[in-house]
Design a protein around this motif. Structure first.
Motif, PDB file in Angstrom:
ATOM      1  N   UNK A   1       0.835  -1.197   0.000  1.00  0.00           N
ATOM      2  CA  UNK A   1       0.000   0.000   0.000  1.00  0.00           C
ATOM      3  C   UNK A   1       0.868   1.244   0.000  1.00  0.00           C
ATOM      4  N   UNK A   2       0.331   2.318  -0.562  1.00  0.00           N
ATOM      5  CA  UNK A   2       1.069   3.572  -0.655  1.00  0.00           C
ATOM      6  C   UNK A   2       0.248   4.678   0.005  1.00  0.00           C
ATOM      7  N   UNK A   3       0.946   5.516   0.786  1.00  0.00           N
ATOM      8  CA  UNK A   3       0.260   6.572   1.527  1.00  0.00           C
ATOM      9  C   UNK A   3       1.030   7.886   1.401  1.00  0.00           C
ATOM     10  N   UNK A   4       0.325   8.996   1.604  1.00  0.00           N
ATOM     11  CA  UNK A   4       1.036  10.265   1.803  1.00  0.00           C
ATOM     12  C   UNK A   4       1.916  10.140   3.052  1.00  0.00           C
ATOM     13  N   UNK A   5       2.949  10.947   3.140  1.00  0.00           N
ATOM     14  CA  UNK A   5       3.959  10.817   4.193  1.00  0.00           C
ATOM     15  C   UNK A   5       3.353  10.864   5.589  1.00  0.00           C
ATOM     16  N   UNK A   6       2.454  11.814   5.838  1.00  0.00           N
ATOM     17  CA  UNK A   6       1.861  11.958   7.167  1.00  0.00           C
ATOM     18  C   UNK A   6       1.060  10.712   7.556  1.00  0.00           C
TER      19      UNK A   6
ATOM     20  N   UNK B   1       0.474   5.279  10.408  1.00  0.00           N
ATOM     21  CA  UNK B   1       0.216   3.845  10.274  1.00  0.00           C
ATOM     22  C   UNK B   1       1.397   3.035  10.810  1.00  0.00           C
ATOM     23  N   UNK B   2       2.602   3.479  10.520  1.00  0.00           N
ATOM     24  CA  UNK B   2       3.786   2.778  11.030  1.00  0.00           C
ATOM     25  C   UNK B   2       3.828   2.809  12.554  1.00  0.00           C
ATOM     26  N   UNK B   3       3.442   3.941  13.141  1.00  0.00           N
ATOM     27  CA  UNK B   3       3.425   4.051  14.604  1.00  0.00           C
ATOM     28  C   UNK B   3       2.382   3.110  15.208  1.00  0.00           C
TER      29      UNK B   3
ATOM     30  N   UNK C   1       2.919  -0.176  17.606  1.00  0.00           N
ATOM     31  CA  UNK C   1       2.207  -0.275  18.888  1.00  0.00           C
ATOM     32  C   UNK C   1       1.509  -1.613  19.038  1.00  0.00           C
ATOM     33  N   UNK C   2       0.930  -2.103  17.933  1.00  0.00           N
ATOM     34  CA  UNK C   2       0.136  -3.321  17.987  1.00  0.00           C
ATOM     35  C   UNK C   2       0.947  -4.599  17.808  1.00  0.00           C
ATOM     36  N   UNK C   3       2.237  -4.471  17.593  1.00  0.00           N
ATOM     37  CA  UNK C   3       3.076  -5.662  17.548  1.00  0.00           C
ATOM     38  C   UNK C   3       3.043  -6.345  18.911  1.00  0.00           C
ATOM     39  N   UNK C   4       3.027  -7.664  18.919  1.00  0.00           N
ATOM     40  CA  UNK C   4       2.843  -8.396  20.162  1.00  0.00           C
ATOM     41  C   UNK C   4       3.966  -8.155  21.161  1.00  0.00           C
TER      42      UNK C   4
ATOM     43  N   UNK D   1      -9.778   0.092   4.775  1.00  0.00           N
ATOM     44  CA  UNK D   1     -10.066  -1.300   5.153  1.00  0.00           C
ATOM     45  C   UNK D   1      -8.868  -2.204   4.917  1.00  0.00           C
ATOM     46  N   UNK D   2      -8.229  -2.049   3.765  1.00  0.00           N
ATOM     47  CA  UNK D   2      -7.073  -2.898   3.454  1.00  0.00           C
ATOM     48  C   UNK D   2      -5.936  -2.657   4.434  1.00  0.00           C
ATOM     49  N   UNK D   3      -5.794  -1.420   4.894  1.00  0.00           N
ATOM     50  CA  UNK D   3      -4.761  -1.120   5.889  1.00  0.00           C
ATOM     51  C   UNK D   3      -5.018  -1.877   7.181  1.00  0.00           C
ATOM     52  N   UNK D   4      -6.293  -1.927   7.597  1.00  0.00           N
ATOM     53  CA  UNK D   4      -6.637  -2.677   8.811  1.00  0.00           C
ATOM     54  C   UNK D   4      -6.256  -4.143   8.655  1.00  0.00           C
TER      55      UNK D   4
END
Length: 565
Positions: free
Chosen positions: A309-314, A319-321, A325-328, A360-363
């Protein structure tokens, strides 16, 4: 069964069918079920009696039914004709026949050609294929009631028992006897000891066990009157039980074993569930069994295909943060820290943005990367025309998610996709007293409270964040805005979607069309179809035509599919 018989069964195949066939031959030669029959068939009846633990008359009836086996149902008249007796004689033998049903060697079904009259009810007998297979294989143990079951096997047997009853293949009376015998034969299990210690009447025990069965086997906490009524022979037999439930006078309610599913002021309901204390007392020690029962509606993270997936920088940074956070390796420690500070440990996240921006795909990709299963809620499926049903369904969904959180080693994600309808501004009931307005506000109140008490991870997607009620907005810890990609990102998407596209053409398309990732994917799919049909990769001009077809027209409509050239 003594040790010698057990050893004999283990070492040799028991020839059940040979003895049963011989009994059938003697039945014909003797002219039916008479003294001559019992004299000459005695040795064979003794054999069946010993191994299946039934008396000789019962063995004779069982042998007759097996000899009559065609896979079809047997009427009283058919059985009487085979045994050369009157139908009244078969009716007098119903106690023996019911013993066979209790041992699950046969099935007795009651059918009514006229649902408004009990006088048209017929009784049918059937020998299940599993009984024939057990006889063929000479497996004595498969024909006997099972004792000393594991807790897992016990609930499997309970599920089978209720299935037989609901499908009307076993009478209500015999279902009670089977349940009672099964419990008494397995008192080595702590669960069974606790259930028997309540000392309930057989009817009420059958109802209570259905609640345990539904919680463990069906993975549904709630049961309606429809589910309970299915246990009884006729609706009229359930009327008194239903009245006791409604009045709160049923023994299961008085003993704090069962409660109304929605007794918290949201709506009146005919739905009931085990109380929290009953779950803890009776099912707390079998959490391992519950954890092995798959929760319905969960999509396993391993089944999610990887997608770039591709996103604007912000947006990308947010999403990376969130993914980190959600990594086990991080999430449990963060929850622990929040708990120690008296803060809520649940994480509610809002993904907002226009259609096709990848919410949705990001989730799903976050779930895949973090090793978390995902439960997606379709809001449309929670809407019902019946007053109060929508609230029940919403609460049931959150209950199911709570169950998943408890059972899963890694907390799953609850995804509310396209949640605009339920997260919108609440209506002022002084201006709108309609049923739909009350229902929408009730649903929103439920969701607000559930988010407040959330212990897991909720991700909601919306196209209309500007229309969101302020109460919802406050409850989302992470809010990520999915903007349409800028030129550089659009170029990357074009190149990733269409591998034959060169840099220059990708730049032209990205510059000319302010498309979302979803729109670009639509065009990429059209190009793939075009290539399959013609065998030719479309030129830039043809791609531009596809893009023009994707553009929303001034009148607000959109041309769907291909346009004629």
């Amino acid at each position: 069964m003594n040790s010698e018989m057990q050893k004999e069964e283990q070492n040799t195949k028991i020839e059940f069918l040979s003895h049963i066939r011989k009994i059938g031959e003697i039945t014909k030669q003797s002219g039916g079920l008479n003294e001559l029959f019992y004299e000459f068939a005695d040795a064979h009846l003794e054999f069946l009696s010993k191994y299946i633990s039934i008396n000789k008359p019962t063995a004779a009836i069982f042998a007759a039914m097996v000899n009559m086996f065609t896979g079809q149902e047997i009427t009283i008249n058919h059985l009487a004709n085979y045994l050369k007796v009157e139908c009244i004689d078969i009716i007098m033998l119903m106690d023996e026949i019911e013993i066979l049903e209790q041992k699950e060697l046969i099935q007795i079904s009651h059918e009514n050609s006229d649902p408004f009259s009990c006088s048209n009810e017929c009784i049918f007998f059937k020998v299940p294929l599993r009984t024939i297979e057990a006889l063929r294989k000479g497996s004595c143990q498969a024909l006997l009631n099972k004792k000393n079951l594991t807790i897992d096997d016990l609930f499997t047997e309970i599920e089978h028992l209720y299935e037989e009853r609901v499908q009307r293949r076993m009478s209500f009376g015999n279902t009670k006897k089977r349940m009672k015998n099964m419990l008494q034969d397995n008192t080595h299990l702590d669960f069974v000891k606790k259930v028997l210690d309540i000392n309930l009447p057989d009817d009420d025990m059958l109802v209570l066990m259905r609640f345990f069965h539904y919680t463990v086997n069906v993975d549904e906490p709630d049961m309606t009157f429809r589910h309970l009524e299915a246990l009884y022979e006729h609706s009229s037999h359930f009327t008194g039980v239903k009245r006791l439930f409604k009045n709160g006078q049923h023994i299961l309610i008085i003993k704090n074993l069962i409660e109304n599913s929605f007794g918290d002021g949201f709506c009146d309901s005919d739905s009931y569930r085990l109380t929290a204390s009953a779950k803890e007392e009776f099912l707390g020690d079998i959490s391992e069994l519950l954890s092995e029962t798959p929760v319905k509606g969960l999509k396993h993270f391993d089944s999610i295909s990887e997608k770039k997936l591709f996103y604007p920088l912000k947006t990308k940074r947010s999403i990376e943060e969130l993914t980190s956070l959600l990594q086990q390796e991080n999430f449990p420690a963060i929850q622990k820290r929040l708990s120690e500070k008296g803060m809520r440990v649940g994480f509610a996240c809002l993904f907002s943005g226009g259609p096709g921006t990848g919410k949705t795909e990001t989730a799903y990709q976050i779930a895949r990367m973090c090793g978390r299963d995902i439960m997606q809620i379709d809001i449309a499926n929670t809407k019902s025309k019946w007053f109060g049903d929508s609230e029940k369904m919403i609460k049931s969904l959150f209950d199911k998610y709570r169950t998943a959180v408890k059972r899963q080693a890694i907390t799953p994600i609850l995804l509310f996709n396209e949640a605009d309808a339920v997260f919108s501004k609440r209506r002022h009931l002084e201006d709108d007293y309609s049923g739909p307005a009350q229902t929408e506000n009730a649903i929103q109140n439920i969701i607000l409270q559930e988010i407040e008490n959330l212990v897991g991870i909720l991700i909601a997607t919306t196209n209309l964040s500007s229309n969101m009620d302020a109460a919802f907005e406050r409850r989302f810890l992470y809010k990520i805005d999915f903007e349409k990609p800028e030129i550089t990102t659009r170029k990357e998407i074009w190149l990733s979607m269409i591998t034959d596209l060169n840099e220059e053409d990708a730049h032209i398309l990205a510059l000319r069309y302010d498309f979302s990732g979803g729109q670009i994917e639509n065009i990429a799919r059209k190009i793939s179809v075009h290539h399959v049909l013609s065998g030719i990769t479309p030129s830039l001009e043809e791609m531009i035509r596809f893009c023009n077809e994707e553009v929303i027209h001034k009148d607000g409509g959109r041309q769907i599919g291909f346009l004629a050239s």
